[in-house]
Scaffold this motif. Structure first.
Motif, PDB file in Angstrom:
ATOM      1  N   GLY A  68      -5.483   5.658  -6.866  1.00  0.00           N
ATOM      2  CA  GLY A  68      -4.450   6.004  -7.830  1.00  0.00           C
ATOM      3  C   GLY A  68      -3.460   4.914  -8.148  1.00  0.00           C
ATOM      4  O   GLY A  68      -2.412   5.187  -8.744  1.00  0.00           O
ATOM      5  N   ASP A  69      -3.756   3.665  -7.789  1.00  0.00           N
ATOM      6  CA  ASP A  69      -2.851   2.539  -8.066  1.00  0.00           C
ATOM      7  C   ASP A  69      -3.556   1.570  -9.017  1.00  0.00           C
ATOM      8  O   ASP A  69      -4.216   0.614  -8.586  1.00  0.00           O
ATOM      9  CB  ASP A  69      -2.457   1.843  -6.766  1.00  0.00           C
ATOM     10  N   ALA A  70      -3.402   1.824 -10.313  1.00  0.00           N
ATOM     11  CA  ALA A  70      -4.047   0.972 -11.312  1.00  0.00           C
ATOM     12  C   ALA A  70      -3.459  -0.433 -11.309  1.00  0.00           C
ATOM     13  O   ALA A  70      -4.148  -1.399 -11.628  1.00  0.00           O
ATOM     14  CB  ALA A  70      -3.909   1.604 -12.699  1.00  0.00           C
ATOM     15  N   ASP A  71      -2.187  -0.556 -10.949  1.00  0.00           N
ATOM     16  CA  ASP A  71      -1.564  -1.882 -10.914  1.00  0.00           C
ATOM     17  C   ASP A  71      -2.205  -2.755  -9.839  1.00  0.00           C
ATOM     18  O   ASP A  71      -2.449  -3.949 -10.049  1.00  0.00           O
ATOM     19  CB  ASP A  71      -0.059  -1.748 -10.661  1.00  0.00           C
ATOM     20  N   ALA A  72      -2.490  -2.170  -8.678  1.00  0.00           N
ATOM     21  CA  ALA A  72      -3.152  -2.924  -7.611  1.00  0.00           C
ATOM     22  C   ALA A  72      -4.550  -3.336  -8.041  1.00  0.00           C
ATOM     23  O   ALA A  72      -4.998  -4.451  -7.753  1.00  0.00           O
ATOM     24  CB  ALA A  72      -3.209  -2.081  -6.334  1.00  0.00           C
ATOM     25  N   ALA A  88       0.217   3.528  -1.698  1.00  0.00           N
ATOM     26  CA  ALA A  88       0.313   4.535  -0.643  1.00  0.00           C
ATOM     27  C   ALA A  88       0.133   3.939   0.737  1.00  0.00           C
ATOM     28  O   ALA A  88       0.626   4.480   1.734  1.00  0.00           O
ATOM     29  CB  ALA A  88      -0.732   5.622  -0.876  1.00  0.00           C
ATOM     30  N   TYR A  89      -0.576   2.791   0.837  1.00  0.00           N
ATOM     31  CA  TYR A  89      -0.820   2.140   2.128  1.00  0.00           C
ATOM     32  C   TYR A  89       0.031   0.893   2.317  1.00  0.00           C
ATOM     33  O   TYR A  89       0.404   0.545   3.437  1.00  0.00           O
ATOM     34  CB  TYR A  89      -2.298   1.756   2.251  1.00  0.00           C
ATOM     35  N   TYR A 102      -4.940  15.476  -0.932  1.00  0.00           N
ATOM     36  CA  TYR A 102      -4.307  14.165  -1.041  1.00  0.00           C
ATOM     37  C   TYR A 102      -3.858  13.847  -2.462  1.00  0.00           C
ATOM     38  O   TYR A 102      -3.584  12.693  -2.793  1.00  0.00           O
ATOM     39  CB  TYR A 102      -5.284  13.091  -0.550  1.00  0.00           C
ATOM     40  N   VAL A 103      -3.776  14.869  -3.302  1.00  0.00           N
ATOM     41  CA  VAL A 103      -3.340  14.673  -4.686  1.00  0.00           C
ATOM     42  C   VAL A 103      -1.820  14.721  -4.745  1.00  0.00           C
ATOM     43  O   VAL A 103      -1.188  15.598  -4.153  1.00  0.00           O
ATOM     44  CB  VAL A 103      -3.936  15.756  -5.602  1.00  0.00           C
ATOM     45  N   THR A 104      -1.215  13.776  -5.455  1.00  0.00           N
ATOM     46  CA  THR A 104       0.239  13.784  -5.647  1.00  0.00           C
ATOM     47  C   THR A 104       0.597  14.717  -6.796  1.00  0.00           C
ATOM     48  O   THR A 104      -0.248  15.090  -7.610  1.00  0.00           O
ATOM     49  CB  THR A 104       0.745  12.374  -5.965  1.00  0.00           C
TER      50      THR A 104
END
Length: 498
Positions: free
Chosen positions: A206-210, A475-476, A286-288
């Motif tokens: 879920g981190d498109a920027d990463a 998230a990590y 694990y869904v925000t």
């Protein structure tokens, strides 16, 4: 595959098959009347075909089309044959479901067989002849069942459309949707030729920027999110979903690059991780909250007209599960259920595992048992096992089959952590198992994600496995890295220092 219940009985014959209902037309039969009797006898086990009768004929039909599918004809042929094979398996299962049920079951089987007289096709019995074992009649029945058979009651993943409105003429071709889905997502190859440069990226959650940082550090993504990798091959090893708010952005970006890369000789392979499969099974632990909200945006595949996907039938298990959810969860559940809009996209663009040159990529890890080792006669082995795994997963995502057994449990290819343990020794049982898997696939190394390596990408078992989940998602808070593999096999860690 589904069919709308019909209230106009005169238009067809209602046929009970394994607890479901088929609507069969009333067109002219290609066989003389005595063939219908042969078909009925074959179905009930009273003649010709012996105890197996029609069931054996359907099983033979399934085997025949499976062999044709394995021959890999044109893309359209493969898709069509895949549909026929699926229906044949379902038909055989449906007949088996009513076998041995006494006189009532035998009468029901006779009705199923006699419905072949309205199939209007099927071939195999030309010239007005009928076969003693009911094979030609089974072909006619199979023709009737294609497009008319509702999967047996055990196929809980299938959603049926709502009953027709009063005065609404029901469709007599309910398989159009299933056929369209299978045609739109033909089997993808398992093995691809070597590439001068392979870039592998781990879990992005879920981190498109990463993901963008990793792809730009690998020089495959341009400033406007365009493919600039030339002939490079990019592999993302799964876990696009959960833990972050940009899940759909990740899928959109990866699929966009998947379309652009071939124009310059490159390729993009997107794999499924355990979190994608969890979402398809409605496991949203694990869904925000932002992740739920993101699926309320009616853009892309979630536009009202995109594919016109049917909603679950009120009696389906998916309808009951979704109806019991809070309102904010339902859009995500509808999109990611088997046969849902987003799941259908995944079915046509993703795989469980893929081989590029002499490297196999998978989310968790491939054990010898996943690849058919020790499975006995007739069990696919090695690359054929991978192909069957990918195909079974695709049918499940489309909502026309159950989840493959190989993908269930904590040791499945998307959950396994056997090759990601800390301090793995070269003479360990895990490295020995890895060696067997590589030999079965005729490759030199395996690349996996799933288990965060907070110190960065790491190798084990003398470089035969690379663990590339660096926990790069917000998230990590891990480092952003990608793995590069040259054609010679030399590997590099591409770290983003921004």
């Amino acid at each position: 595959m589904a069919v709308a219940p019909s209230r106009r009985v005169r238009r067809g014959v209602g046929v009970g098959v394994g607890g479901a209902t088929a609507i069969v037309g009333t067109r002219h039969s290609p066989f003389p009347p005595r063939c219908h009797d042969a078909a009925a006898a074959a179905a009930s086990g009273d003649g010709g075909g012996g105890d197996n009768g029609l069931l054996g004929s359907l099983a033979a039909a399934s085997t025949a089309v499976g062999a044709h599918l394995a021959a890999r004809q044109t893309e359209a042929d493969r898709s069509a044959v895949a549909l026929v094979a699926l229906v044949a398996r379902r038909a055989a299962a449906g007949v088996a479901g009513v076998a041995g049920g006494g006189a009532a079951a035998r009468r029901q089987q006779r009705v199923v067989a006699s419905s072949a007289r309205g199939s209007g096709g099927g071939g195999g019995g030309g010239g007005g002849r009928c076969t003693a074992d009911g094979t030609a009649e089974a072909a006619a029945l199979l023709g009737a069942l294609i497009g008319h058979l509702v999967p047996p009651a055990y196929a809980k993943n299938v959603d049926l459309p709502a009953p027709p409105r009063r005065g609404h003429r029901p469709s007599t071709s309910p398989s159009v949707d299933a056929e369209r889905l299978l045609r739109s997502s033909p089997d993808l190859p398992v093995r691809y030729p070597p590439a001068e440069r392979i870039v592998a990226v781990g879990d992005v959650h879920g981190d498109a920027d990463a993901l963008r940082r990793a792809l730009r550090s690998a020089a495959v993504l341009g400033p406007r999110d365009e493919w600039v990798g030339g002939k490079a091959v990019l592999v993302q090893v799964g876990d696009q979903l959960d833990r972050g708010p940009q899940e759909r952005d990740i899928l959109d970006l990866l699929f966009k690059l998947q379309d652009e890369a071939p124009r310059s000789g490159g390729a993009v392979h997107v794999l499924l991780g355990n979190h994608e499969l969890m979402n398809v099974e409605m496991d949203f632990r694990y869904v925000t909250m932002a992740g739920f909200g993101d699926f309320r945006r009616r853009t892309g595949e979630l536009s009202p007209s995109a594919g016109r996907r049917p909603t679950p039938h009120p009696q389906s298990v998916w309808a009951k599960s979704i109806r019991a959810m809070p309102a904010y969860m339902r859009p995500r559940a509808m999109a990611l259920r088997p046969g849902g809009a987003t799941t259908t996209r995944l079915a046509g663009r993703t795989q469980i595992a893929v081989i590029v040159g002499d490297t196999v990529f998978v989310h968790g890890g491939l054990r010898p048992s996943h690849l058919g080792a020790g499975g006995g006669k007739g069990v696919p082995v090695g690359e054929a096992a991978l192909a069957a795994m990918n195909r079974g997963c695709r049918e499940w995502l489309l909502g026309v089959a159950e989840k493959p057994a190989v993908l269930r449990g904590g040791s499945s290819p998307v959950w396994s952590r056997h090759y990601s343990r800390v301090g793995l020794k070269s003479d360990s049982p895990e490295c020995s198992s890895l060696g067997q898997s590589l030999k079965l696939l005729n490759v030199k190394r395996m690349v996996v994600g799933h288990t965060p390596q907070m110190a960065g990408i790491s190798g084990a078992c003398d470089g035969r496995v690379w663990r590339i989940d660096t926990g790069m998602a917000k998230a990590y808070g891990g480092m952003t890295e990608a793995l590069e593999i040259e054609r010679s096999g030399k590997s590099f860690f591409l770290q983003c220092l921004a």
